[in-house]
Design a protein around this motif. Structure first.
Motif, short mmCIF file in Angstrom:
data_model
loop_
_atom_site.label_atom_id
_atom_site.label_comp_id
_atom_site.label_asym_id
_atom_site.label_seq_id
_atom_site.Cartn_x
_atom_site.Cartn_y
_atom_site.Cartn_z
N ASP A 103 10.69 -64.54 -24.63
CA ASP A 103 11.36 -65.76 -24.18
C ASP A 103 11.03 -66.02 -22.72
N GLU A 104 10.19 -67.01 -22.47
CA GLU A 104 9.86 -67.43 -21.10
C GLU A 104 11.02 -68.30 -20.61
N TYR A 105 12.04 -67.66 -20.08
CA TYR A 105 13.34 -68.30 -19.89
C TYR A 105 13.35 -69.39 -18.83
N ARG A 107 10.78 -71.54 -18.37
CA ARG A 107 9.80 -72.58 -18.74
C ARG A 107 10.49 -73.94 -18.77
N GLY A 119 15.19 -74.46 -19.30
CA GLY A 119 14.27 -74.87 -20.36
C GLY A 119 14.09 -73.73 -21.35
N ASN A 121 11.07 -71.08 -23.53
CA ASN A 121 10.11 -71.21 -24.62
C ASN A 121 9.93 -69.84 -25.24
N TRP A 123 7.99 -67.29 -27.69
CA TRP A 123 6.77 -66.99 -28.45
C TRP A 123 7.12 -65.89 -29.44
N GLU A 201 1.17 -66.35 -23.99
CA GLU A 201 0.64 -67.72 -23.99
C GLU A 201 -0.89 -67.70 -24.04
#
Length: 423
Positions: A103-105, A107, A119, A121, A123, A201
């Motif tokens: 979780d790219e918290y 982003r 936001g 994102n 993966w 990513e």
């Protein structure tokens, strides 16, 4: 022809690499594409691998390293190992987390009207990988062998592994207030680290393999990582679990890349069109040569062909016609680099190149970006008309200076790669 390996291993720091060397059988390092790669074999198996040590943390650094690793060698599976901070109260020092998702918290986070809007994102790992990880403890006794080895490192503990979501970002530390904030926005996060989202990513955009993220827990949920002994134990347990997973007969190896022994030229360079191979055209003033050298290196490390006057103009060629063909006939992206020094020039080859690029961009669809402005310092982008009511300054530009330079460089690389795929 790139060398082929079963496993590509991304290791964030020297300390974590030293731990990996205690578990895996490493050979002599070799240099390729400006990087030192460390080949290894997994004990008691025929599996071969190569490790790339980042020597630094951060999403951008991990993304660039992963992109470069994929361009240098042929891999079936990529893995990232290391240590992390616990978020879940059930995790103890020495435990290991296998990421079901990263979780790219931060982003696309946004500060708006006094409110910080998160936001994020996620993966997700493949279903096959998550299913295998959840069931590993019941397969062939390898789980029990791993637990016995971990007990020998910390006899008073009972290390175990957890499959769960890892929060990944450029913010270090796990102070209790930050931990509570992370869990408030997503209670499924079990650990926190600084790098996996960048690697994930890069893997996603490559479309070539899968990423296995394994992180050893070095602290309790309410404390920062402050015990060197637990850091070592956590890193060793993570590397050891990696070996146990990939040597298990049920490990879901991704299919080998289509070119496991031979990489066709089309995979190395874009297909030729127009008057020459497709490339990125770099336009700049010679006062900015050093900065443009670095940009060229980042693009070529990602397998992107660059056209530049210092290397592509041959003696005897007609300067203007050659540059025109390189811009209008073969460039799938035109990058123009500005600085205070270049903007101050009244006459330059860059101005001429820019005029040709503006002619070209006026003929192109507005929804497919082709001309990308780059600032090399805090200068003003020229407010030059490019047609359709737009100006050069109205385009989104990239800033390649200051503390975010590495992150923005990778952002530019991704934009160029997207243009290549559209073209």
């Amino acid at each position: 022809m790139p060398r082929a390996y079963d496993l590509g291993l991304l290791i964030p720091s020297r300390e974590e690499f030293d731990c990996a060397r205690e578990v895996l059988d490493f050979g002599d390092a070799f240099r390729q594409g400006g990087y030192f790669l460390h080949p290894f074999t997994v004990p008691d198996s025929k599996l071969s691998g190569v490790a790339l040590v980042l020597f630094d943390v951060g999403l951008a650094n991990a993304a660039v390293a992963t992109t470069n690793l994929l361009s240098l060698v042929d891999l079936r599976q990529v893995a990232m190992i290391g240590v992390a901070s616990a978020l879940d109260e059930g995790l103890r020092p020495g435990d290991v987390v296998i990421a079901s998702g990263v979780d790219e918290y931060m982003r696309a986070a946004k500060a708006d009207a006094g409110e910080f809007q998160v936001g994020g994102n996620v993966w997700n790992a493949s279903h096959q990988l998550v299913s295998f990880a959840n069931n590993f403890r019941y397969l062939n006794g390898d789980y029990q062998v791993w637990r016995d080895r971990t007990r020998s490192r910390a006899p008073a503990s009972e290390p175990d592994y957890r499959v769960g979501q890892i929060a990944s970002g450029d913010i270090g530390g796990a102070a209790i207030e930050f931990r509570q904030w992370l869990l408030h926005h997503n209670r499924r996060r079990v650990a926190l680290e600084m790098g996996a989202a960048g690697a994930t990513e890069a893997i996603y955009h490559s479309g070539r393999t899968d990423l296995l993220v394994i992180r050893g827990i070095a602290n309790r949920p309410d404390r920062n990582i402050d015990n060197a002994g637990w850091i070592r134990v956590a890193a060793l347990n993570a590397v050891d679990l990696l070996g146990a997973l990939v040597t298990n007969s049920d490990f879901p190896w991704p299919k080998p890349p289509a070119a496991s022994t031979t990489v066709p030229e089309s995979a190395k360079r874009p297909e030729p069109t127009g008057d020459g191979p497709k490339h990125v055209f770099l336009s700049y003033a010679h006062e900015d040569t050093d900065a443009v050298d670095q940009l060229q290196e980042a693009l070529e490390a990602a397998g992107i062909q660059v056209w530049r006057d210092t290397k592509d103009l041959l003696p005897g060629q007609d300067l203007r016609s050659t540059i025109r063909k390189a811009i209008t006939g073969s460039a799938f992206v035109f990058i123009t680099c500005f600085s205070a020094a270049s903007v101050a020039l009244t006459k330059s080859h860059q101005n001429e190149e820019l005029m040709l690029a503006i002619e070209e961009v006026r003929q192109r669809r507005i929804d497919q970006p082709w001309l990308i402005p780059v600032r090399l310092d805090a200068c003003e982008v020229p407010d030059r008309e490019i047609g359709g009511g737009r100006t050069l300054r109205s385009l989104v530009w990239i800033d390649l200076f200051g503390p975010t330079k590495a992150q923005q460089t990778q952002r530019l690389v991704r934009a160029v790669q997207q243009n290549l795929s559209l073209g």
